[in-house]
Structures are given as C-alpha cells and as structure tokens.
Write an enzyme that holds these catalytic residues in place. Structure first.
Site, PDB file in Angstrom:
ATOM      1  N   CYS A   1      36.311 -31.042   3.027  1.00 30.74           N
ATOM      2  CA  CYS A   1      36.890 -32.354   2.709  1.00 30.74           C
ATOM      3  C   CYS A   1      35.776 -33.282   2.216  1.00 30.74           C
ATOM      4  O   CYS A   1      34.710 -33.366   2.838  1.00 30.74           O
ATOM      5  CB  CYS A   1      37.538 -32.951   3.954  1.00 30.74           C
ATOM      6  SG  CYS A   1      38.143 -34.631   3.659  1.00 30.74           S
TER       7      CYS A   1
ATOM      8  N   HIS B   1      32.385 -27.950  17.835  1.00 32.54           N
ATOM      9  CA  HIS B   1      33.435 -28.038  16.813  1.00 32.54           C
ATOM     10  C   HIS B   1      32.845 -27.654  15.455  1.00 32.54           C
ATOM     11  O   HIS B   1      31.689 -27.968  15.158  1.00 32.54           O
ATOM     12  CB  HIS B   1      33.992 -29.471  16.775  1.00 32.54           C
ATOM     13  CG  HIS B   1      35.176 -29.627  15.857  1.00 32.54           C
ATOM     14  ND1 HIS B   1      35.026 -29.802  14.497  1.00 32.54           N
ATOM     15  CD2 HIS B   1      36.503 -29.598  16.096  1.00 32.54           C
ATOM     16  CE1 HIS B   1      36.227 -29.893  13.942  1.00 32.54           C
ATOM     17  NE2 HIS B   1      37.148 -29.767  14.896  1.00 32.54           N
TER      18      HIS B   1
ATOM     19  N   CYS C   1      37.800 -40.881   9.839  1.00 28.75           N
ATOM     20  CA  CYS C   1      38.408 -41.012   8.511  1.00 28.75           C
ATOM     21  C   CYS C   1      39.709 -41.816   8.578  1.00 28.75           C
ATOM     22  O   CYS C   1      40.274 -42.045   9.644  1.00 28.75           O
ATOM     23  CB  CYS C   1      38.648 -39.641   7.894  1.00 28.75           C
ATOM     24  SG  CYS C   1      40.072 -38.806   8.585  1.00 28.75           S
TER      25      CYS C   1
ATOM     26  N   GLU D   1      33.172 -28.784  12.515  1.00 28.76           N
ATOM     27  CA  GLU D   1      32.636 -29.886  11.698  1.00 28.76           C
ATOM     28  C   GLU D   1      31.271 -30.340  12.222  1.00 28.76           C
ATOM     29  O   GLU D   1      30.341 -30.601  11.440  1.00 28.76           O
ATOM     30  CB  GLU D   1      33.615 -31.074  11.696  1.00 28.76           C
ATOM     31  CG  GLU D   1      33.115 -32.215  10.821  1.00 28.76           C
ATOM     32  CD  GLU D   1      33.981 -33.463  10.907  1.00 28.76           C
ATOM     33  OE1 GLU D   1      35.223 -33.341  10.991  1.00 28.76           O
ATOM     34  OE2 GLU D   1      33.408 -34.573  10.895  1.00 28.76           O
TER      35      GLU D   1
HETATM   36 FE1  SF4 Z   1      39.318 -35.080   5.602  1.00 30.86          FE
HETATM   37 FE2  SF4 Z   1      40.070 -36.769   7.549  1.00 30.86          FE
HETATM   38 FE3  SF4 Z   1      41.692 -34.852   6.778  1.00 30.86          FE
HETATM   39 FE4  SF4 Z   1      39.473 -34.220   8.125  1.00 30.86          FE
HETATM   40  S1  SF4 Z   1      41.238 -35.380   8.890  1.00 30.86           S
HETATM   41  S2  SF4 Z   1      40.296 -33.175   6.319  1.00 30.86           S
HETATM   42  S3  SF4 Z   1      38.070 -35.777   7.289  1.00 30.86           S
HETATM   43  S4  SF4 Z   1      40.989 -36.593   5.493  1.00 30.86           S
END
Ligand code: SF4
Length: 309
Positions: A98, A126, A193, A128
């Site tokens: 993303c 995690h 986000c 990420e």
């Molecule tokens: Fe992107 Fe937020 Fe969706 Fe994660 S939750 S994929 S950071 S828009």
C-alpha cells in the site's frame, strides 16, 4: 429479539486492499506460469482462500520460490533485505505494498539517514512492522504501550517517531503522549491511515447506539482486531468473527440493536448472509450510519504492465 441493524460506513475494503487484490488478480489472470505471493496478500482468510483456489501459491520465505519465478509482495510492505533476497534469486517482483505503508518506510529510512533513532509504534511481529523496521533495523525500536516507552534504554541520538498504519487511534495517542513526555524534542509522525481512522470513528458511533457489535475480520487483521476493541471500549459487547459461521445466536438474546462493521481487508459480500439471518430473527430495519465519505484510490504499480505475458 433484534429489530434494527446499524451498518457502519465506511467499513470493509480500503483503497490499499483494493489495489493489492487487483494486482494479484491481474497477475493471475495474465499468467500461464505459477504465481507466488509473499505472505497473505491481505489479512483475510476468505480472500486468501479464494486466491489459493485460483492457483496463487502463498509463501512465508523467499527461498520457497523457484529462481526466476514471479512473486507478488503483499499490501503490508516488505523489508529491503527481503527485496534483495528476491532479486538475488532472480525473481520477478510485483510490489502490491500500500502506498501509505511505503510512505512510512520512506520516513523511517530518511530519519535513520538523518541521524535519528526511530521509535516505531506498533505490534512486534506484525508483517507491516517487520517490513518497516527492516528499513533501519539497527536504529529502530518497536514500542506498543506507554510502559514500553518507560522501559526504553537511554540513547544519545534524537528521536523520530513513526507508527503502524492500522493501530487504535486512542491507544496510539496515549503511547505518543508517553513518548513526548520522555522525549520532548521527538519528531512525531502519526501514520495511522485514513481508512483505519474512519472505520474506528464509525464503529464508535454505532457501538454507542447498539446493544451488540459484530466486527467481521480475521484474527491476524490488525485493523479488524482494533475495531472490536474500539467498540468494546464504549461498554457495548463486541465480537470479531471471520464470517457468519462463527456467530453464536445466543449473542442476540435480549439485544434490540445490532451494530455491524468489517475490517479494511473484508469483502462486503460477507455481510449479506449475516443481515439475511438477522432478518429471519426479527430485524426489519437496516440503517447505514455514515461517518465519513471515502474517495481515495491508488494507481496500480508500474510492474503490472510489464508483468503481463
Ligand atoms: Fe493502506 Fe490503510 Fe488499507 Fe493498510 S488499511 S492497506 S495502510 S489504506
């Protein structure tokens, strides 16, 4: 007996998940050879199972992928060391990270280059967090709670703060307060986000009106787990389920209003059977509760065109 369903809006797929799913979808459609995906493309069991049935091969290690094969990186981002390993194996990379996660990677890399120690607010382990930490592994420490901040060893570099994108807005504020108290000069980026923020705001509103909240999302989906916690923090009983099969009808006893939402990696199709079932139990009103409008869209990665054929 339940009589009303409050449907949180926004809920379900965010722009980053839509993009990652479209990436893998297009790569699979255009491919006559095996397609590998590093980690779950998004953290949802149904989405992953569907891709698996269509032939995608999910791996946890780059070393599992045959040299020269095509590999798709998931929405959660990837450490540079993993990218390098994939290049060394001659893999053809399609990166579905993303763009909002990529932004956190760039902030982390730049901060380390500029001489900061980085505090990454997030959940150790995690996908990420592992990817972001990998941008500056020697300079990055992961903190989750205010207690973690108190326990940090002293360092002599200035502090730069980034966050995982899918954290609880309220819990993160407390951790950032603790960081500012200990390091008043810290430079802070709050990277939660828009999709996480909006879904939490919406679930809070429905939880305050509902007698019960059901959050659809997988156990390993950080933002789905946070949605349940945010709902429960209002004092309303809240459950997270992967789908209708995990709902215990006893939860509906004595309940008039059911709040319903879904994490950012959850297809909206999973809501329909739950609503249909609730109608058979007496629900006559399904009310959307709109807290924010979302218009975010991300462009597809450039490698997509090059990968076809
Ligand atoms: Fe992107 Fe937020 Fe969706 Fe994660 S939750 S994929 S950071 S828009």
């Amino acid at each position: 007996m339940p009589h009303t369903v409050l449907l949180a809006e926004p809920r379900g797929f965010c722009a980053g998940v839509v993009r990652a799913i479209n990436v893998l979808d297009q790569v699979l459609d255009g491919s006559t050879e095996p397609v590998y995906a590093f980690h779950e493309i998004v953290h949802n069991r149904y989405v992953v199972d569907d891709f698996r049935q269509r032939g995608a091969i999910f791996v946890e290690q780059v070393s599992e992928v045959p040299a020269g094969a095509r590999i798709v990186f998931s929405a959660h981002g990837i450490a540079p060391s993993v990218v390098q390993e994939a290049r060394d194996r001659g893999l053809r990379i399609i990166d579905a990270t993303c763009p909002l996660v990529t932004k956190v990677h760039l902030e982390t890399k730049k901060a380390a280059r500029d001489g900061f120690d980085v505090l990454l607010v997030g959940h150790e382990g995690h996908d990420e967090v592992e990817g972001t930490k990998g941008e500056a592994p020697d300079r990055t420490r992961v903190v989750d709670t205010p207690g973690d901040v108190q326990a940090l060893a002293e360092g002599n570099r200035p502090i730069f703060v980034v966050t995982q994108t899918t954290l609880s807005v309220d819990d993160t504020a407390a951790t950032i307060d603790a960081i500012r108290a200990r390091y008043p000069q810290a430079e802070v980026r709050n990277d939660i986000c828009y999709a996480t923020t909006n879904r939490q705001a919406a679930v809070k509103v429905i939880a305050e009106r509902a007698d019960l909240v059901i959050v659809i999302g997988s156990q390993n989906s950080s933002n789905s787990v946070r949605l349940r916690e945010v709902a429960a923090a209002t004092g309303t009983p809240a459950y997270r389920v992967d789908g209708i099969e995990e709902i215990d009808p006893a939860w509906y006893e004595g309940v008039g209003i059911v709040g319903l939402t879904a994490g950012a990696s959850v297809p909206d199709t999973l809501l329909a059977p739950i609503i249909a079932d609730l109608r058979t139990r007496g629900v006559t009103r399904v009310e959307p509760v709109i807290v924010a409008e979302e218009t975010v869209e991300f462009r597809m990665p450039e490698e997509i065109d090059a990968s076809q054929g």
